[in-house]
Design a protein around this motif. Structure first.
Motif, PDB file in Angstrom:
ATOM      1  N   ARG A  15       0.832  -1.205   0.000  1.00 32.56           N
ATOM      2  CA  ARG A  15       0.000   0.000   0.000  1.00 32.56           C
ATOM      3  C   ARG A  15       0.866   1.255   0.000  1.00 32.56           C
ATOM      4  O   ARG A  15       1.997   1.234   0.504  1.00 32.56           O
ATOM      5  CB  ARG A  15      -0.879   0.023   1.253  1.00 32.56           C
ATOM      6  CG  ARG A  15      -2.026  -0.930   1.195  1.00 32.56           C
ATOM      7  CD  ARG A  15      -2.615  -1.163   2.558  1.00 32.56           C
ATOM      8  NE  ARG A  15      -1.631  -1.793   3.444  1.00 32.56           N
ATOM      9  CZ  ARG A  15      -1.845  -2.035   4.732  1.00 32.56           C
ATOM     10  NH1 ARG A  15      -2.982  -1.687   5.288  1.00 32.56           N
ATOM     11  NH2 ARG A  15      -0.927  -2.622   5.469  1.00 32.56           N
ATOM     12  N   ILE A  16       0.323   2.308  -0.580  1.00 32.06           N
ATOM     13  CA  ILE A  16       0.978   3.597  -0.472  1.00 32.06           C
ATOM     14  C   ILE A  16      -0.019   4.556   0.166  1.00 32.06           C
ATOM     15  O   ILE A  16      -1.227   4.300   0.174  1.00 32.06           O
ATOM     16  CB  ILE A  16       1.431   4.144  -1.850  1.00 32.06           C
ATOM     17  CG1 ILE A  16       0.230   4.213  -2.802  1.00 32.06           C
ATOM     18  CG2 ILE A  16       2.566   3.314  -2.419  1.00 32.06           C
ATOM     19  CD1 ILE A  16       0.549   4.953  -4.097  1.00 32.06           C
ATOM     20  N   LEU A  17       0.519   5.617   0.729  1.00 37.82           N
ATOM     21  CA  LEU A  17      -0.327   6.595   1.394  1.00 37.82           C
ATOM     22  C   LEU A  17      -0.090   7.939   0.730  1.00 37.82           C
ATOM     23  O   LEU A  17       0.990   8.521   0.846  1.00 37.82           O
ATOM     24  CB  LEU A  17       0.053   6.665   2.878  1.00 37.82           C
ATOM     25  CG  LEU A  17      -0.747   7.636   3.733  1.00 37.82           C
ATOM     26  CD1 LEU A  17      -2.205   7.201   3.838  1.00 37.82           C
ATOM     27  CD2 LEU A  17      -0.136   7.725   5.137  1.00 37.82           C
ATOM     28  N   ARG A  18      -1.110   8.401  -0.005  1.00 41.75           N
ATOM     29  CA  ARG A  18      -0.957   9.690  -0.672  1.00 41.75           C
ATOM     30  C   ARG A  18      -0.986  10.818   0.358  1.00 41.75           C
ATOM     31  O   ARG A  18      -1.580  10.643   1.435  1.00 41.75           O
ATOM     32  CB  ARG A  18      -2.100   9.886  -1.672  1.00 41.75           C
ATOM     33  CG  ARG A  18      -1.963   8.995  -2.874  1.00 41.75           C
ATOM     34  CD  ARG A  18      -3.109   9.260  -3.822  1.00 41.75           C
ATOM     35  NE  ARG A  18      -2.893   8.597  -5.104  1.00 41.75           N
ATOM     36  CZ  ARG A  18      -3.774   8.613  -6.094  1.00 41.75           C
ATOM     37  NH1 ARG A  18      -4.920   9.253  -5.952  1.00 41.75           N
ATOM     38  NH2 ARG A  18      -3.502   8.006  -7.227  1.00 41.75           N
ATOM     39  N   PRO A  19      -0.367  11.977   0.047  1.00 40.42           N
ATOM     40  CA  PRO A  19      -0.389  13.092   0.999  1.00 40.42           C
ATOM     41  C   PRO A  19      -1.820  13.469   1.400  1.00 40.42           C
ATOM     42  O   PRO A  19      -2.059  13.946   2.500  1.00 40.42           O
ATOM     43  CB  PRO A  19       0.281  14.229   0.234  1.00 40.42           C
ATOM     44  CG  PRO A  19       1.136  13.555  -0.772  1.00 40.42           C
ATOM     45  CD  PRO A  19       0.429  12.291  -1.147  1.00 40.42           C
ATOM     46  N   SER A  20      -2.801  13.187   0.502  1.00 40.35           N
ATOM     47  CA  SER A  20      -4.194  13.518   0.821  1.00 40.35           C
ATOM     48  C   SER A  20      -4.765  12.571   1.872  1.00 40.35           C
ATOM     49  O   SER A  20      -5.861  12.780   2.356  1.00 40.35           O
ATOM     50  CB  SER A  20      -5.038  13.401  -0.443  1.00 40.35           C
ATOM     51  OG  SER A  20      -5.050  12.047  -0.879  1.00 40.35           O
TER      52      SER A  20
ATOM     53  N   TRP B 271      -3.345   0.711  -3.523  1.00 42.52           N
ATOM     54  CA  TRP B 271      -2.557  -0.509  -3.650  1.00 42.52           C
ATOM     55  C   TRP B 271      -1.695  -0.436  -4.902  1.00 42.52           C
ATOM     56  O   TRP B 271      -2.180  -0.018  -5.948  1.00 42.52           O
ATOM     57  CB  TRP B 271      -3.481  -1.720  -3.756  1.00 42.52           C
ATOM     58  CG  TRP B 271      -4.058  -2.128  -2.444  1.00 42.52           C
ATOM     59  CD1 TRP B 271      -5.266  -1.754  -1.929  1.00 42.52           C
ATOM     60  CD2 TRP B 271      -3.460  -2.987  -1.479  1.00 42.52           C
ATOM     61  NE1 TRP B 271      -5.455  -2.315  -0.711  1.00 42.52           N
ATOM     62  CE2 TRP B 271      -4.372  -3.086  -0.396  1.00 42.52           C
ATOM     63  CE3 TRP B 271      -2.253  -3.688  -1.407  1.00 42.52           C
ATOM     64  CZ2 TRP B 271      -4.101  -3.849   0.730  1.00 42.52           C
ATOM     65  CZ3 TRP B 271      -1.989  -4.448  -0.284  1.00 42.52           C
ATOM     66  CH2 TRP B 271      -2.901  -4.529   0.776  1.00 42.52           C
ATOM     67  N   VAL B 272      -0.426  -0.811  -4.798  1.00 39.45           N
ATOM     68  CA  VAL B 272       0.437  -0.812  -5.972  1.00 39.45           C
ATOM     69  C   VAL B 272       1.160  -2.153  -6.088  1.00 39.45           C
ATOM     70  O   VAL B 272       1.338  -2.871  -5.106  1.00 39.45           O
ATOM     71  CB  VAL B 272       1.499   0.312  -5.927  1.00 39.45           C
ATOM     72  CG1 VAL B 272       0.848   1.675  -6.039  1.00 39.45           C
ATOM     73  CG2 VAL B 272       2.352   0.213  -4.678  1.00 39.45           C
ATOM     74  N   HIS B 273       1.524  -2.433  -7.326  1.00 39.58           N
ATOM     75  CA  HIS B 273       2.352  -3.614  -7.587  1.00 39.58           C
ATOM     76  C   HIS B 273       3.699  -3.083  -8.056  1.00 39.58           C
ATOM     77  O   HIS B 273       3.783  -2.381  -9.064  1.00 39.58           O
ATOM     78  CB  HIS B 273       1.703  -4.462  -8.667  1.00 39.58           C
ATOM     79  CG  HIS B 273       2.515  -5.674  -9.013  1.00 39.58           C
ATOM     80  ND1 HIS B 273       3.573  -5.618  -9.894  1.00 39.58           N
ATOM     81  CD2 HIS B 273       2.445  -6.952  -8.578  1.00 39.58           C
ATOM     82  CE1 HIS B 273       4.104  -6.824  -9.990  1.00 39.58           C
ATOM     83  NE2 HIS B 273       3.435  -7.644  -9.205  1.00 39.58           N
ATOM     84  N   THR B 274       4.760  -3.370  -7.306  1.00 37.51           N
ATOM     85  CA  THR B 274       6.085  -2.852  -7.614  1.00 37.51           C
ATOM     86  C   THR B 274       6.963  -3.972  -8.152  1.00 37.51           C
ATOM     87  O   THR B 274       6.978  -5.059  -7.586  1.00 37.51           O
ATOM     88  CB  THR B 274       6.735  -2.305  -6.329  1.00 37.51           C
ATOM     89  OG1 THR B 274       5.978  -1.193  -5.896  1.00 37.51           O
ATOM     90  CG2 THR B 274       8.165  -1.881  -6.564  1.00 37.51           C
ATOM     91  N   SER B 275       7.661  -3.697  -9.272  1.00 34.44           N
ATOM     92  CA  SER B 275       8.691  -4.637  -9.729  1.00 34.44           C
ATOM     93  C   SER B 275       9.987  -3.845  -9.768  1.00 34.44           C
ATOM     94  O   SER B 275       9.986  -2.706 -10.228  1.00 34.44           O
ATOM     95  CB  SER B 275       8.446  -5.158 -11.137  1.00 34.44           C
ATOM     96  OG  SER B 275       7.080  -5.329 -11.345  1.00 34.44           O
TER      97      SER B 275
END
Ligand code: C2E
Ligand code: MG
Ligand code: MG
Length: 718
Positions: A229-234, A239-243
């Motif tokens: 998960r990422i947390l936007r400043p807002s 949810w992201v998929h990172t490679s």
């Protein structure tokens, strides 16, 4: 040195030293000649005064061709516009540096140049001309445009796909984020993002995990893929998929590459699907699929720990009545409230699931019979408090069947046993649950069959009306027949109404079945009345269930059956049990009064088993009482209480002007007691069992098996 080159653009540092100045000019001329840039001079009218080799190469004109002509020949329009404009800027004596301009080649093609114009001054500082240095940037410009285009395309593709990318140059420390990478993280696009910025948008709960995999990658680990998960400043969580992959050169880490895909929508859809797959949408409880899963798991644990699993199967009693009577919204509300109460009754470690409709299942591990009965009692206590159903106060009870894993070892078997035990709980009315025993299986099997097959019994012609006579005790003649329903089941044979009428009541099927019985029995009776000598006064008694009393069409159903059969309404008697009447006093009063007005007789069946009071009875338009078999059983035997009770009932009935019929008379002793109590009518095996229509006809025409041959007359009373 180029012959036409005129100096003056650059002043020597020591103009007084003639020799050194000459050297200086020669050097400059050599540089100018060697330059790839186009270097030329012009006077104030724009006439070219000098032209180097670079100019020849860039513009295509030789020095001979160019010198003496206007610089306008170098502009795309042939006018001096560009240079003219630029030159006007030179009036102030200031150079113009690196201006991008378009020029025309000798062959007519357009070329892009970076142009620097400097004023040429005389000794008094007046502008007398200009020098121009132009560099061909056509190729560079083309490359830059292509690169920009490429970047735009990448940015667009990334935006479409919600893919962002990052490149980290470990040698320069330069960090590059694509536009979409900023957008995914809800950040404004800035030229030099920092590691701190990156850390700040990682979800706090996932931050350590993400840092760890990056650390592993930097220390030589393989490429990784990670969902986090990422947390936007807002404050928005996504949810992201990172490679990510690392590039090493000669064992040294030189580059880190990362792509990030925003998968929030997909993740939400997946979660919704998962919920749908494992959660009951109405109550939010586990559904059947999840339940089976859990039971298998706790069974496995129980096997390892040597403990027991308990499964409680709950069914709401008379749920259909609520659902049909108050509507589905009320039914739903009841289930939701019930789910909440069950939740508060179970232990946190128990699994609570909605199995189907009004059925709930609780799975507890590490329990014995004591604990499960305790839980059942807790549930019963929770349920006892009336429910508020859209303004209606409703009392509800549940039947609880219990199975323990000592008797079954699969989820399916446990559920089946608990379900079977639940039916037993329904029958016995025990509130603390009934534990499964193997003897319960057979009955449950038959019951399940009934539920699924009864709907087709009418169309398959499997229902039959049997007839049992009601006789005049004194004259020993048949007064009436009671119509008693039978189901000739293809596998179970003749099924007793006690087994399928309750099911038909629950499902509402009794309404159509009841209509069928009425139509058949009335038509058959009218047939006997008109065909059998001496049977013209024969009456017919038909049983009505509670559910039929609630049917708004009951009056029409009875009236239509009477008309269809062409029978005198006064030959028809409807039997209603005390409990059915009690359930429907208000709503049945109107219908019963109308039926009575039509001439139909009304009797209270199984009288004495309910709690009817005299005052209550006097309000109802009934015409007779049928004394329940349990009282008749005691007559003529050792039961000292039976006689006074039957005597009291008889007295009460005659005071109200009601006829009395004794049910279930089996012995001569009972018959004698009835005569002594002056009870005029009776029914029972002493005269005949319920008979198939053919046998009933034969019995009626004289082939009766008589309890007292001397006193029984062959024909029905008029
Ligand atoms: P019920 O109306 O009280 O019917 C009398 C029951 O007592 C009948 O059972 C009958 O066979 C039985 N019986 C009669 N004489 C004797 C006797 O001397 N000794 C004993 N031990 N039993 C006797 P059955 O036919 O099994 O019916 C049971 C109940 O099913 C009926 O009780 C009635 O409530 C219900 N029922 C039967 N037919 C219908 C129907 O068409 N509609 C509705 N709603 N209920 C029906
Ligand atoms: Mg009856
Ligand atoms: Mg009865």
């Amino acid at each position: 040195m180029h012959p036409t080159y005129t100096g003056g653009m650059v002043s020597p540092s020591t103009p007084n030293d003639a020799a050194s100045e000459f050297e200086h000019v020669r050097l400059l001329a050599a540089l100018v000649e060697a330059s790839d840039d186009a270097i030329n001079g012009a006077d104030l009218d724009g006439i070219i005064t000098s032209w180097n080799a670079g100019a020849e190469k860039i513009y295509g004109y030789t020095a001979e061709e160019a010198i003496g002509r206007s610089v306008g020949m170098l502009t795309p329009t042939g006018a001096m516009d560009v240079e003219g404009t630029l030159r006007s800027g030179l009036a102030g004596g200031k150079p113009i540096i690196g201006q991008a301009v378009v020029a025309r080649h000798r062959d007519g093609s357009l070329i892009e140049l970076s142009l620097t114009l400097s004023p040429v001054l005389d000794d008094d500082g007046r502008v007398i001309g200009s020098s121009a240095v132009a560099r061909d940037i056509t190729e560079a410009q083309r490359k830059r445009t292509a690169a920009e285009h490429e970047r735009d395309r990448l940015a667009f593709a990334q935006e479409l796909a919600h893919v962002g990318s990052v490149e980290l140059n470990m040698l320069t420390g330069h960090r590059w984020w694509s536009d979409e990478y900023f957008r995914i993280h809800g950040l404004p696009i800035i030229p030099d993002p920092t590691e701190e910025l990156w850390l700040s948008v990682l979800h706090p709960e996932d931050r350590e995990r993400v840092r760890q995999v990056w650390h592993d990658l930097e220390s030589g680990g393989p490429p990784f893929k990670l969902v986090h998960r990422i947390l936007r400043p807002s404050g928005e969580v996504r949810w992201v998929h990172t490679s990510a992959a690392a590039e090493h050169r000669d064992g040294v880490l030189v580059r880190l590459l990362e792509t990030v895909v925003d998968i929030t929508e997909r993740k939400l859809a997946e979660e919704a699907l998962e919920r749908q797959a494992f959660q009951d949408p109405l109550t939010g409880l586990a559904n059947r699929a999840l339940l089976t899963n859990r039971i298998e798991r706790v069974l496995e644990e129980a096997r390892q720990n040597g403990t027991q699993v308990g499964v409680l199967f709950l069914d709401v009693n008379r749920f259909k009545v609520v659902n049909d009577g108050l509507g589905h919204a009320a039914g739903d509300s009841l289930l939701i409230q019930l789910a909440a109460r069950l939740r508060s009754a179970v232990r946190p470690t128990d699994t609570l699931a909605r199995f189907a409709g009004d059925e709930f299942v609780i799975v507890c591990s590490g329990v014995g019979p004591g604990e499960v009965h305790d839980l059942a009692r807790r549930i019963a206590a929770e349920v006892q408090v009336p429910f508020d159903l859209l303004g209606h106060e409703l009392f509800v009870s549940v039947s609880i069947g219990i199975a323990l894993s000592s008797s079954a070892d699969t989820a399916e078997a446990l559920l089946h046993q608990a379900d079977t035990a639940m039916y037993s709980a329904k029958d016995t009315g025990r509130i603390d649950g009934v534990v499964f025993e193997s003897s319960m299986h057979r009955r449950a099997g038959a019951r399940l069959d009934i539920g699924s097959q009864l709907p087709r019994a009418i169309e398959r012609d499997e229902l039959e009306v049997y007839y049992q006579p009601i006789v005049d005790v004194v004259r020993q003649v048949p007064l009436a027949f009671e119509a008693l329903l039978r189901w000739r089941h293809p596998r179970h044979g003749l099924v007793s109404p006690c087994d399928f009428i309750p099911v038909a009541e629950e499902t509402g099927l009794i309404v159509s079945i009841g209509r069928w019985v009425l139509v058949n029995a009335l038509a058959q009776t009218q047939h006997w009345r008109s065909q059998v000598p001496g049977a013209s006064g024969l009456r017919i008694a038909v049983n009505l269930s509670a559910r039929q009393l609630q049917d708004p069409c009951l009056f029409d159903t009875v009236a239509d059956a009477i008309t269809e059969a062409g029978i005198d309404p006064s030959a028809v008697e409807l039997e209603i049990t005390e409990s059915a009447l009690l359930k429907n006093v208000e709503c049945s009063m109107v219908t019963l009064t109308r039926l009575r007005a039509l001439g139909v007789g009304l009797s209270i069946d199984d009288f004495g088993t309910g709690y009817s009071s005299l005052s209550y009875l006097s309000r109802l338009p009934v015409t007779s009482l049928k004394i329940d078999r349990s009282f008749v059983d005691g007559l003529g035997g050792g039961d000292l209480h039976a006689r006074p009770i039957v005597a009291a009932i008889t007295m009460m009935a005659s005071a109200l002007g009601l006829d009395v019929i004794a049910e279930g008379v089996e012995t001569q002793g009972q018959l004698r007691e009835l005569e002594r109590l002056e009870i005029g009518a009776a029914q029972g095996f002493l005269w005949a069992r319920p008979m198939h229509v053919g046998d009933a006809g034969t019995w009626l025409t004289g082939g009766k098996s008589r309890p007292d041959a001397g006193r029984t007359q062959p024909a029905a009373a008029g």
